[in-house]
Design a protein around this motif. Structure first.
Motif, PDB file in Angstrom:
ATOM      1  N   ALA A  11       0.818  -1.221   0.000  1.00 24.90           N
ATOM      2  CA  ALA A  11       0.000   0.000   0.000  1.00 24.90           C
ATOM      3  C   ALA A  11       0.848   1.265   0.000  1.00 24.90           C
ATOM      4  O   ALA A  11       0.414   2.311  -0.492  1.00 24.90           O
ATOM      5  N   THR A  14       4.201   3.129  -4.961  1.00 26.23           N
ATOM      6  CA  THR A  14       3.576   3.984  -5.972  1.00 26.23           C
ATOM      7  C   THR A  14       2.207   3.452  -6.382  1.00 26.23           C
ATOM      8  O   THR A  14       1.227   4.201  -6.445  1.00 26.23           O
ATOM      9  N   THR A  36      -0.700  -3.235   3.620  1.00 26.58           N
ATOM     10  CA  THR A  36       0.623  -3.726   4.021  1.00 26.58           C
ATOM     11  C   THR A  36       1.717  -2.821   3.499  1.00 26.58           C
ATOM     12  O   THR A  36       1.552  -2.133   2.492  1.00 26.58           O
ATOM     13  N   GLN A  38       6.391  -2.108   4.000  1.00 20.51           N
ATOM     14  CA  GLN A  38       7.636  -2.653   4.519  1.00 20.51           C
ATOM     15  C   GLN A  38       8.299  -1.678   5.492  1.00 20.51           C
ATOM     16  O   GLN A  38       8.303  -1.904   6.697  1.00 20.51           O
ATOM     17  N   ILE A 101       3.224  -5.449  -4.192  1.00 14.79           N
ATOM     18  CA  ILE A 101       4.562  -5.524  -3.578  1.00 14.79           C
ATOM     19  C   ILE A 101       5.545  -5.617  -4.740  1.00 14.79           C
ATOM     20  O   ILE A 101       5.243  -6.211  -5.772  1.00 14.79           O
ATOM     21  N   GLY A 103       8.911  -6.984  -6.593  1.00 15.93           N
ATOM     22  CA  GLY A 103       9.889  -8.072  -6.582  1.00 15.93           C
ATOM     23  C   GLY A 103       9.333  -9.410  -6.122  1.00 15.93           C
ATOM     24  O   GLY A 103       8.129  -9.581  -5.936  1.00 15.93           O
ATOM     25  N   ALA A 105       9.345 -10.785  -3.369  1.00 16.43           N
ATOM     26  CA  ALA A 105       8.656 -10.766  -2.066  1.00 16.43           C
ATOM     27  C   ALA A 105       7.143 -10.831  -2.253  1.00 16.43           C
ATOM     28  O   ALA A 105       6.417 -11.230  -1.351  1.00 16.43           O
ATOM     29  N   ALA A 123      -0.261  -6.195 -10.110  1.00 18.80           N
ATOM     30  CA  ALA A 123       0.799  -5.255 -10.503  1.00 18.80           C
ATOM     31  C   ALA A 123       2.151  -5.954 -10.430  1.00 18.80           C
ATOM     32  O   ALA A 123       3.041  -5.692 -11.226  1.00 18.80           O
ATOM     33  N   LYS A 125       4.484  -7.971 -11.425  1.00 16.23           N
ATOM     34  CA  LYS A 125       4.777  -8.806 -12.600  1.00 16.23           C
ATOM     35  C   LYS A 125       5.788  -9.887 -12.295  1.00 16.23           C
ATOM     36  O   LYS A 125       5.834 -10.928 -12.935  1.00 16.23           O
ATOM     37  N   ASP A 150      -0.487  -3.724 -14.785  1.00 15.52           N
ATOM     38  CA  ASP A 150       0.587  -3.201 -15.633  1.00 15.52           C
ATOM     39  C   ASP A 150      -0.088  -2.526 -16.827  1.00 15.52           C
ATOM     40  O   ASP A 150      -0.978  -3.127 -17.462  1.00 15.52           O
ATOM     41  N   VAL A 208       6.017   8.154 -13.006  1.00 15.51           N
ATOM     42  CA  VAL A 208       6.625   8.205 -11.678  1.00 15.51           C
ATOM     43  C   VAL A 208       6.454   6.829 -11.061  1.00 15.51           C
ATOM     44  O   VAL A 208       5.336   6.360 -10.871  1.00 15.51           O
ATOM     45  N   MET A 209       7.579   6.159 -10.751  1.00 18.00           N
ATOM     46  CA  MET A 209       7.493   4.768 -10.296  1.00 18.00           C
ATOM     47  C   MET A 209       8.548   4.510  -9.234  1.00 18.00           C
ATOM     48  O   MET A 209       9.424   5.335  -8.988  1.00 18.00           O
TER      49      MET A 209
HETATM   50  P1  NAD Z   1       7.373   0.693  -4.926  1.00 12.74           P
HETATM   51  O1  NAD Z   1       8.798   0.420  -4.659  1.00 12.74           O
HETATM   52  O2  NAD Z   1       6.914   2.093  -5.034  1.00 12.74           O
HETATM   53  O3  NAD Z   1       6.465  -0.019  -3.796  1.00 12.74           O
HETATM   54  C1  NAD Z   1       6.675  -1.335  -3.407  1.00 12.74           C
HETATM   55  C2  NAD Z   1       5.765  -1.748  -2.255  1.00 12.74           C
HETATM   56  O4  NAD Z   1       6.154  -3.075  -1.843  1.00 12.74           O
HETATM   57  C3  NAD Z   1       5.878  -0.864  -1.018  1.00 12.74           C
HETATM   58  O5  NAD Z   1       4.634  -0.790  -0.391  1.00 12.74           O
HETATM   59  C4  NAD Z   1       6.850  -1.639  -0.113  1.00 12.74           C
HETATM   60  O6  NAD Z   1       6.646  -1.359   1.238  1.00 12.74           O
HETATM   61  C5  NAD Z   1       6.479  -3.066  -0.454  1.00 12.74           C
HETATM   62  N1  NAD Z   1       7.606  -4.000  -0.258  1.00 12.74           N
HETATM   63  C6  NAD Z   1       8.840  -3.898  -0.809  1.00 12.74           C
HETATM   64  N2  NAD Z   1       9.603  -4.936  -0.417  1.00 12.74           N
HETATM   65  C7  NAD Z   1       8.840  -5.698   0.391  1.00 12.74           C
HETATM   66  C8  NAD Z   1       9.082  -6.911   1.116  1.00 12.74           C
HETATM   67  N3  NAD Z   1      10.259  -7.539   1.095  1.00 12.74           N
HETATM   68  N4  NAD Z   1       8.052  -7.434   1.831  1.00 12.74           N
HETATM   69  C9  NAD Z   1       6.860  -6.810   1.870  1.00 12.74           C
HETATM   70  N5  NAD Z   1       6.572  -5.665   1.222  1.00 12.74           N
HETATM   71  C10 NAD Z   1       7.562  -5.115   0.490  1.00 12.74           C
HETATM   72  O7  NAD Z   1       7.003  -0.099  -6.252  1.00 12.74           O
HETATM   73  P2  NAD Z   1       5.840   0.197  -7.304  1.00 12.74           P
HETATM   74  O8  NAD Z   1       6.349   1.102  -8.354  1.00 12.74           O
HETATM   75  O9  NAD Z   1       4.588   0.552  -6.593  1.00 12.74           O
HETATM   76  O10 NAD Z   1       5.677  -1.227  -7.984  1.00 12.74           O
HETATM   77  C11 NAD Z   1       4.993  -2.291  -7.333  1.00 12.74           C
HETATM   78  C12 NAD Z   1       4.819  -3.425  -8.330  1.00 12.74           C
HETATM   79  O11 NAD Z   1       3.988  -2.949  -9.387  1.00 12.74           O
HETATM   80  C13 NAD Z   1       6.114  -3.896  -8.969  1.00 12.74           C
HETATM   81  O12 NAD Z   1       6.048  -5.277  -9.176  1.00 12.74           O
HETATM   82  C14 NAD Z   1       6.122  -3.178 -10.307  1.00 12.74           C
HETATM   83  O13 NAD Z   1       6.822  -3.901 -11.301  1.00 12.74           O
HETATM   84  C15 NAD Z   1       4.651  -3.119 -10.624  1.00 12.74           C
HETATM   85  N6  NAD Z   1       4.283  -2.032 -11.515  1.00 12.74           N
HETATM   86  C16 NAD Z   1       4.455  -0.741 -11.143  1.00 12.74           C
HETATM   87  C17 NAD Z   1       4.117   0.279 -12.001  1.00 12.74           C
HETATM   88  C18 NAD Z   1       4.256   1.723 -11.611  1.00 12.74           C
HETATM   89  O14 NAD Z   1       3.882   2.587 -12.388  1.00 12.74           O
HETATM   90  N7  NAD Z   1       4.784   2.049 -10.440  1.00 12.74           N
HETATM   91  C19 NAD Z   1       3.593  -0.013 -13.260  1.00 12.74           C
HETATM   92  C20 NAD Z   1       3.413  -1.347 -13.617  1.00 12.74           C
HETATM   93  C21 NAD Z   1       3.761  -2.354 -12.735  1.00 12.74           C
END
Ligand code: NAD
Ligand code: MG
Length: 391
Positions: A11, A14, A36, A38, A101, A103, A105, A123, A125, A150, A208-209
């Motif tokens: 949560a 991004t 949730t 981290q 989340i 990666g 994880a 999200a 992937k 995505d 913004v990611m």
């Molecule tokens: P981010 O780094 O902004 O957020 C990641 C989230 O995961 C955070 O809430 C963090 O607290 C949590 N997290 C990280 N490591 C953790 C762990 N070990 N255990 C539990 N929680 C953990 O990333 P994001 O940009 O929001 O991307 C999230 C997912 O969405 C990724 O898989 C990314 O590929 C995918 N995605 C993002 C975008 C985008 O525009 N940001 C677009 C398409 C897909």
């Protein structure tokens, strides 16, 4: 219509923040049951005060204590650890799980949601890249529904006939065309790529990611992961998935049909559009985004990716063709290499070198079930780390 009950994994990231932004616009439609995060305890606490979930989950006990303190006067119960993530992803009263989340994880909690038959807004992937066959099987057996977040896959989903049978040929689909912005280094002189900094790599021109996915966008590993993601989501063969560079990020992907028709989904690059689409599917709700005025966005251009500039994209096709655990190897080695680059331990071109090395060493491993996938993930991390140390 009864409100949908949501768990938002990740949560504080991004995607998570954008999801809550859309949810806040529709308080009648959505109730947040679990959030949730981290590390960002303060942000999570603020979110809990606003959305009043039953549960909040963090990764370790110390952070749980901190969060409990911050939420002492609220009803939210604070949990911690991997098991707790799986629990809130499979609560009986939850019907929809946003899997955001970053990666590997994200794998186990997303899998728990699949087994519990949830509607999964995917999200993360990396779950599909690491464990595609295994995860898709869990989705089918658990009776879960997958809705891609995505932007590319959400666009493809929107351009696909409904209901999609899982077979492109029966619908007359010839190809899936995934668009890619080309990232910050699309036109940079090739012989200067060894000098790019983490700051330059994470400065994405359109989106913004999070930091990891931003570096993946610069190397186009992100598109490579998305090719593998498309393979599993739409049951597409590698030769049915093509990548097109489109620097303006207005066309989010396309589906080409046998009769020559190409359907595209367009919008401003704002993740709230695919998030709102998947949250409300098959309804349509407001996402709070700027309306697209094509007379103002200027020319839209398209070009083929140059694999010398973006070797990671070629490596992803190689991993997909190799099958088995090769995509899991690629994904794990990539996480290690991207972190090493962000920590300034390796130059930018060494990200691709690390992946090629890991694939050379481990690409022929079979995929297997969860334990085998976790083991190969660990092994690939070790191989990548050793390669980086020896450089
Ligand atoms: P981010 O780094 O902004 O957020 C990641 C989230 O995961 C955070 O809430 C963090 O607290 C949590 N997290 C990280 N490591 C953790 C762990 N070990 N255990 C539990 N929680 C953990 O990333 P994001 O940009 O929001 O991307 C999230 C997912 O969405 C990724 O898989 C990314 O590929 C995918 N995605 C993002 C975008 C985008 O525009 N940001 C677009 C398409 C897909
Ligand atoms: Mg994408």
């Amino acid at each position: 219509m009864p409100a949908r009950n949501l768990t938002i994994l990740g949560a504080t990231g991004t995607i998570g923040v954008n999801t809550l932004d859309v949810v806040a616009m529709h308080p009648q439609r959505y109730r947040v049951l679990a959030l949730t995060g981290q590390n960002q305890v303060e942000r999570l606490a603020t979110q809990c005060r606003q959305f009043k979930p039953l549960y909040a989950v963090v990764t370790d006990e110390a952070r749980a204590r901190e969060l409990r303190h911050l939420l002492a006067d609220t009803e939210t119960e604070v949990l911690w650890g991997e098991r707790a993530l799986e629990e809130v992803a499979s609560l009986p009263e939850v019907d929809t799980v946003m899997a955001a989340i970053v990666g590997t994880a994200g794998l186990k909690p997303t899998l728990a949601a699949a087994r519990a038959g949830k509607r999964i807004l995917l999200a993360n992937k990396e779950t599909l890249v690491m464990a595609g066959r295994f995860f898709m099987q869990a989705v089918r057996r658990g009776g879960a529904t997958l809705l891609p977040i995505d932007s590319e896959h959400n666009a493809v989903f929107q351009c696909m006939p409904e209901p999609y049978s899982g077979d492109l040929d029966t619908h007359g689909v010839r190809r899936i065309l995934l668009t890619a912005s080309g990232g910050p280094f699309r036109t940079r002189a090739l012989d200067t790529l060894d000098r790019v900094t983490p700051e330059e790599a994470v400065a994405h021109p359109n989106w913004v990611m999070g930091r990891k996915i931003s570096v993946d966008s610069a190397t186009m590993m992100n598109k490579g992961l998305e090719v593998i993601e498309a393979h599993w989501l739409f049951n597409a063969r590698p030769e049915q998935i093509e990548v097109v560079i489109h620097p303006q990020s207005i066309v989010h992907s396309m589906v080409e049909y046998r009769d020559g028709s190409v359907l595209a989904q367009l919008s401003h690059p704002d993740m709230r559009t695919p998030i709102a689409h998947a949250l409300a599917y098959p309804d349509r709700i407001e996402a709070g985004v700027t309306w697209l005025d094509l007379t103002r966005v200027g020319p839209l251009s398209f070009e083929a990716p140059d694999l010398r500039r973006f070797p990671c994209l070629g490596l992803a096709y190689r991993a997909l063709a190799a099958g088995g655990a090769a995509p899991a190897v690629l994904n794990a080695a990539n996480e290690v290499a991207v972190q090493a680059f962000l920590d300034r331990r390796i130059p930018y071109p060494a990200i691709a070198d690390t992946l090629a090395h890991a694939l050379d060493r481990l690409a022929d491993r079979p995929a297997g079930e969860l334990d085998a996938l976790v083991a190969i993930d660990q092994e690939a991390r070790a191989v990548a780390a050793a390669y980086i140390d020896a450089r």
